[in-house]
Design an enzyme around this catalytic site. Structure first.
Site, PDB file in Angstrom:
ATOM      1  N   GLU A  62      -0.818  18.691  -6.724  1.00 41.03           N
ATOM      2  CA  GLU A  62      -2.169  18.709  -7.288  1.00 41.03           C
ATOM      3  C   GLU A  62      -3.126  17.753  -6.589  1.00 41.03           C
ATOM      4  O   GLU A  62      -4.281  17.666  -6.940  1.00 41.03           O
ATOM      5  CB  GLU A  62      -2.090  18.349  -8.782  1.00 41.03           C
ATOM      6  CG  GLU A  62      -1.232  19.287  -9.599  1.00 41.03           C
ATOM      7  CD  GLU A  62       0.283  19.024  -9.502  1.00 41.03           C
ATOM      8  OE1 GLU A  62       1.045  19.854 -10.026  1.00 41.03           O
ATOM      9  OE2 GLU A  62       0.699  18.010  -8.906  1.00 41.03           O
ATOM     10  N   SER A  63      -2.711  16.984  -5.595  1.00 37.31           N
ATOM     11  CA  SER A  63      -3.495  16.105  -4.728  1.00 37.31           C
ATOM     12  C   SER A  63      -2.730  14.827  -4.410  1.00 37.31           C
ATOM     13  O   SER A  63      -1.760  14.869  -3.688  1.00 37.31           O
ATOM     14  CB  SER A  63      -4.894  15.808  -5.258  1.00 37.31           C
ATOM     15  OG  SER A  63      -5.665  15.261  -4.193  1.00 37.31           O
TER      16      SER A  63
ATOM     17  N   SER B  46       0.855  -1.183   0.000  1.00 35.57           N
ATOM     18  CA  SER B  46       0.000   0.000   0.000  1.00 35.57           C
ATOM     19  C   SER B  46       0.885   1.225   0.000  1.00 35.57           C
ATOM     20  O   SER B  46       1.975   1.205   0.585  1.00 35.57           O
ATOM     21  CB  SER B  46      -0.901   0.052   1.238  1.00 35.57           C
ATOM     22  OG  SER B  46      -1.956  -0.857   1.140  1.00 35.57           O
TER      23      SER B  46
END
Length: 125
Positions: free
Chosen positions: A62-63, A55
């Protein structure tokens, strides 16, 4: 309708076990996908699970891009969320399909923050 951001939710199927279970490979591929899409990478963190799975998240100006893999199923769940007009989340997804050697991808795009851009109406109760 204009949105603050575009969020692609993608599912990758038929990926080789060794590709999805290699933390360094997944990390490098996710960071490169962000760069290929034109994003500015800020930081990233990835975790290897036992007995398998990875993970991680790549934080971009930008995020973000995020992933969770199930190597034993050849499956990965990927989110690519971008704000503004500079970065196309589909560029990152298409790069990931190639590098994860996915046989198939299902994906949908959600526009985020559209209500924020609409005029707000006050309601007195």
């Amino acid at each position: 309708m204009r949105a603050l951001g575009r969020h692609v939710l993608a599912e990758f199927y038929g990926c080789p076990f060794d590709v999805l279970n290699d933390i360094k490979r997944v990390e490098q591929t996710m960071v490169k996908a962000a760069l290929e899409a034109g994003a500015e990478v800020r930081e990233f963190v990835f975790h290897k699970f036992s007995p398998q799975g990875v993970s991680g998240v790549v934080v971009i100006s930008e995020s973000h891009l995020a992933i969770h893999t199930w190597p034993e199923l050849g499956y990965a769940a990927v989110d690519v969320f971008t704000c503004g007009d500079k970065v196309d989340p589909w560029d990152a997804c298409n790069y990931l399909v190639e590098k994860f050697r996915a046989e198939h991808m299902d994906a949908k795009e959600i526009h985020r923050g559209t209500d924020v851009l609409l005029p707000q109406v006050a309601v007195n109760i």
